[in-house]
Design a protein around this motif. Structure first.
Motif, mmCIF file in Angstrom:
data_model
loop_
_atom_site.group_PDB
_atom_site.id
_atom_site.type_symbol
_atom_site.label_atom_id
_atom_site.label_comp_id
_atom_site.label_asym_id
_atom_site.label_seq_id
_atom_site.Cartn_x
_atom_site.Cartn_y
_atom_site.Cartn_z
ATOM 1 N N VAL A 1 0.811 -1.210 0.000
ATOM 2 C CA VAL A 1 0.000 0.000 0.000
ATOM 3 C C VAL A 1 0.838 1.250 0.000
ATOM 4 O O VAL A 1 0.577 2.179 -0.728
ATOM 5 N N THR A 2 1.871 1.291 0.813
ATOM 6 C CA THR A 2 2.557 2.548 1.039
ATOM 7 C C THR A 2 3.889 2.669 0.353
ATOM 8 O O THR A 2 4.571 3.648 0.507
ATOM 9 N N GLY A 3 4.299 1.706 -0.421
ATOM 10 C CA GLY A 3 5.613 1.821 -1.017
ATOM 11 C C GLY A 3 5.595 1.874 -2.512
ATOM 12 O O GLY A 3 4.816 1.234 -3.193
ATOM 13 N N GLY A 4 6.486 2.667 -3.086
ATOM 14 C CA GLY A 4 6.851 2.580 -4.473
ATOM 15 C C GLY A 4 5.993 3.318 -5.450
ATOM 16 O O GLY A 4 6.475 4.105 -6.240
ATOM 17 N N GLU A 5 4.682 3.109 -5.468
ATOM 18 C CA GLU A 5 3.833 3.682 -6.496
ATOM 19 C C GLU A 5 3.039 4.865 -5.966
ATOM 20 O O GLU A 5 2.769 4.971 -4.789
ATOM 21 N N THR B 1 2.668 7.964 10.977
ATOM 22 C CA THR B 1 3.436 7.041 11.800
ATOM 23 C C THR B 1 3.573 5.700 11.081
ATOM 24 O O THR B 1 2.601 5.153 10.572
ATOM 25 N N GLY B 2 4.820 5.215 10.998
ATOM 26 C CA GLY B 2 5.090 4.039 10.186
ATOM 27 C C GLY B 2 5.065 4.365 8.713
ATOM 28 O O GLY B 2 4.830 3.488 7.881
ATOM 29 N N GLY B 3 5.333 5.631 8.372
ATOM 30 C CA GLY B 3 5.178 6.100 6.996
ATOM 31 C C GLY B 3 6.241 5.652 6.022
ATOM 32 O O GLY B 3 6.147 5.932 4.831
ATOM 33 N N GLY B 4 7.276 4.983 6.498
ATOM 34 C CA GLY B 4 8.271 4.413 5.612
ATOM 35 C C GLY B 4 8.921 5.422 4.690
ATOM 36 O O GLY B 4 9.322 6.505 5.108
ATOM 37 N N SER B 5 9.000 5.074 3.426
ATOM 38 C CA SER B 5 9.674 5.930 2.449
ATOM 39 C C SER B 5 8.782 7.043 1.917
ATOM 40 O O SER B 5 9.179 7.785 1.024
ATOM 41 N N GLY B 6 7.553 7.151 2.448
ATOM 42 C CA GLY B 6 6.789 8.363 2.233
ATOM 43 C C GLY B 6 5.841 8.419 1.074
ATOM 44 O O GLY B 6 5.543 9.507 0.572
ATOM 45 N N ASN B 7 5.299 7.279 0.664
ATOM 46 C CA ASN B 7 4.390 7.316 -0.476
ATOM 47 C C ASN B 7 3.200 8.237 -0.217
ATOM 48 O O ASN B 7 2.899 9.119 -1.024
ATOM 49 N N PHE B 8 2.535 8.071 0.910
ATOM 50 C CA PHE B 8 1.414 8.949 1.225
ATOM 51 C C PHE B 8 1.890 10.317 1.694
ATOM 52 O O PHE B 8 1.234 11.325 1.445
ATOM 53 N N ALA B 9 3.020 10.366 2.378
ATOM 54 C CA ALA B 9 3.534 11.652 2.862
ATOM 55 C C ALA B 9 3.797 12.602 1.709
ATOM 56 O O ALA B 9 3.497 13.804 1.798
ATOM 57 N N VAL B 10 4.343 12.094 0.631
ATOM 58 C CA VAL B 10 4.616 12.944 -0.532
ATOM 59 C C VAL B 10 3.317 13.470 -1.129
ATOM 60 O O VAL B 10 3.212 14.650 -1.491
ATOM 61 N N LEU B 11 2.316 12.638 -1.197
ATOM 62 C CA LEU B 11 1.032 13.061 -1.741
ATOM 63 C C LEU B 11 0.365 14.099 -0.853
ATOM 64 O O LEU B 11 -0.181 15.090 -1.338
ATOM 65 N N VAL B 12 0.421 13.869 0.463
ATOM 66 C CA VAL B 12 -0.186 14.823 1.398
ATOM 67 C C VAL B 12 0.555 16.158 1.332
ATOM 68 O O VAL B 12 -0.069 17.230 1.308
ATOM 69 N N ALA B 13 1.868 16.108 1.291
ATOM 70 C CA ALA B 13 2.659 17.337 1.167
ATOM 71 C C ALA B 13 2.359 18.043 -0.147
ATOM 72 O O ALA B 13 2.384 19.286 -0.222
ATOM 73 N N GLY B 14 2.036 17.273 -1.178
ATOM 74 C CA GLY B 14 1.684 17.864 -2.466
ATOM 75 C C GLY B 14 0.413 18.679 -2.414
ATOM 76 O O GLY B 14 0.188 19.550 -3.270
ATOM 77 N N LEU B 15 -0.408 18.431 -1.397
ATOM 78 C CA LEU B 15 -1.617 19.234 -1.198
ATOM 79 C C LEU B 15 -1.310 20.533 -0.451
ATOM 80 O O LEU B 15 -2.197 21.358 -0.260
ATOM 81 N N GLY B 16 -0.061 20.680 -0.007
ATOM 82 C CA GLY B 16 0.343 21.892 0.698
ATOM 83 C C GLY B 16 0.440 21.747 2.201
ATOM 84 O O GLY B 16 0.683 22.731 2.905
ATOM 85 N N HIS B 17 0.284 20.525 2.727
ATOM 86 C CA HIS B 17 0.310 20.311 4.170
ATOM 87 C C HIS B 17 1.725 19.976 4.655
ATOM 88 O O HIS B 17 2.571 19.510 3.887
ATOM 89 N N LEU C 1 13.834 5.992 6.062
ATOM 90 C CA LEU C 1 13.917 7.445 6.206
ATOM 91 C C LEU C 1 14.902 8.049 5.210
ATOM 92 O O LEU C 1 14.696 9.168 4.731
ATOM 93 N N PHE C 2 15.948 7.310 4.879
ATOM 94 C CA PHE C 2 16.872 7.769 3.844
ATOM 95 C C PHE C 2 16.159 7.822 2.496
ATOM 96 O O PHE C 2 16.299 8.779 1.728
ATOM 97 N N ALA C 3 15.366 6.781 2.205
ATOM 98 C CA ALA C 3 14.593 6.766 0.962
ATOM 99 C C ALA C 3 13.560 7.890 0.952
ATOM 100 O O ALA C 3 13.290 8.491 -0.091
ATOM 101 N N LEU C 4 12.980 8.180 2.113
ATOM 102 C CA LEU C 4 12.034 9.284 2.221
ATOM 103 C C LEU C 4 12.701 10.605 1.855
ATOM 104 O O LEU C 4 12.138 11.402 1.092
ATOM 105 N N GLU C 5 13.892 10.838 2.389
ATOM 106 C CA GLU C 5 14.612 12.079 2.105
ATOM 107 C C GLU C 5 14.845 12.250 0.606
ATOM 108 O O GLU C 5 14.672 13.331 0.044
#
Length: 262
Positions: free
Chosen positions: A7-11, A51-67, A79-83
């Motif tokens: 769910v949260t990785g890669g795509e 929490t448990g967001g891994g490499s940030g698949n959803f985090a990137v999308l949420v940040a893309g909304l301006g949050h 976390l390195f992959a997230l960066e």
């Protein structure tokens, strides 16, 4: 927690793809909830904890909304992959990663500091799911949004049975943790009732429960790839079935969306 996950990785779940069949329901519901929270608070920028967001698949999308997004994960590699990912997406100024886990959450983030908390693919792997949910809820501001995603028991039972592993299917059905055997890579699975009981006890008013990956893991890829328009049709089918109790009970994953009680 493993990363990347189904769910949260890669795509990117906002783009039509085979992977989006597995993620579109969660992203669509989450985006609407964030939009509603932003309107209710009168701000364009929310504080979101993944929490448990891994490499940030959803985090990137949420940040893309301006949050603004804080990602907490125990894995330095994730976390390195997230960066790297947030830099490539151009949202590095809105995403912050810290090493930690949901049990020690307040060693690294503040209580009652977030408009929304994502707890995706976490409860399967923690020692005490109830404590994990309580911590996620305590990180929320009043009326904040909780998005919880966890492995569903019914989907595992159905998958093992359709693969001809009938004894394993029965084992998962009867096992308190929903595991089909020693080789099962998932430590724990849940029913919709178990998840809603957990979040309700922690102070969340449940708004909706969705079945995720009801059909996507059962349909051979060749069938989706062979017929024009099949992928879009499967996406629409997943969305239509997501909130129906009969299909939630056989979903690979369960998504609970709710709001913290004041």
């Amino acid at each position: 927690m493993p990363d990347p996950s189904p769910v949260t990785g890669g795509e990117n779940p906002s783009r039509p793809s085979r992977a989006s069949v597995r993620t579109a329901v969660v992203w669509d519901v989450l985006k609407d909830a964030l939009d509603s929270r932003a309107k209710a608070t009168g701000t364009d920028t929310l504080d979101v904890l993944d929490t448990g967001g891994g490499s940030g698949n959803f985090a990137v999308l949420v940040a893309g909304l301006g949050h603004r997004v804080t990602v907490v994960d125990p894995s330095p590699n994730a976390l390195f992959a997230l960066e790297r990912r947030v830099a490539e997406a151009g949202v590095a100024d809105r995403v912050h990663g810290v090493q930690g886990d949901v049990h020690g959450l307040f060693d690294v983030v503040e209580r009652a500091g977030y408009d929304a908390v994502l707890c995706h693919g976490v409860l399967e792997y923690v020692d005490d799911p109830a404590e994990g949910v309580r911590n996620a809820v305590e990180a929320l501001r009043p009326s904040g949004v909780l998005s919880l995603l966890a492995a569903g028991l019914g989907g595992a039972v159905l998958a093992r049975a359709l693969a001809g592993h009938f004894s394993e299917a029965r084992q998962a059905l009867n096992d308190p943790a929903g595991r089909w055997g020693e080789g099962d890579p998932v430590p724990r699975r849940f029913t919709a009732e178990q998840l809603t009981d957990l979040v309700s006890a922690a102070g969340i008013e449940v708004g909706a429960v969705h079945g995720v990956r009801v059909f996507a893991d059962l349909v051979p890829g060749a069938l989706v790839d062979a017929e024009p328009g099949a992928l879009d049709a499967l996406l629409q089918l997943e969305a239509a079935a997501a909130e129906l109790p009969a299909f939630r009970s056989v979903a690979t994953q369960l998504h609970v969306l709710g709001e913290k009680r004041r």
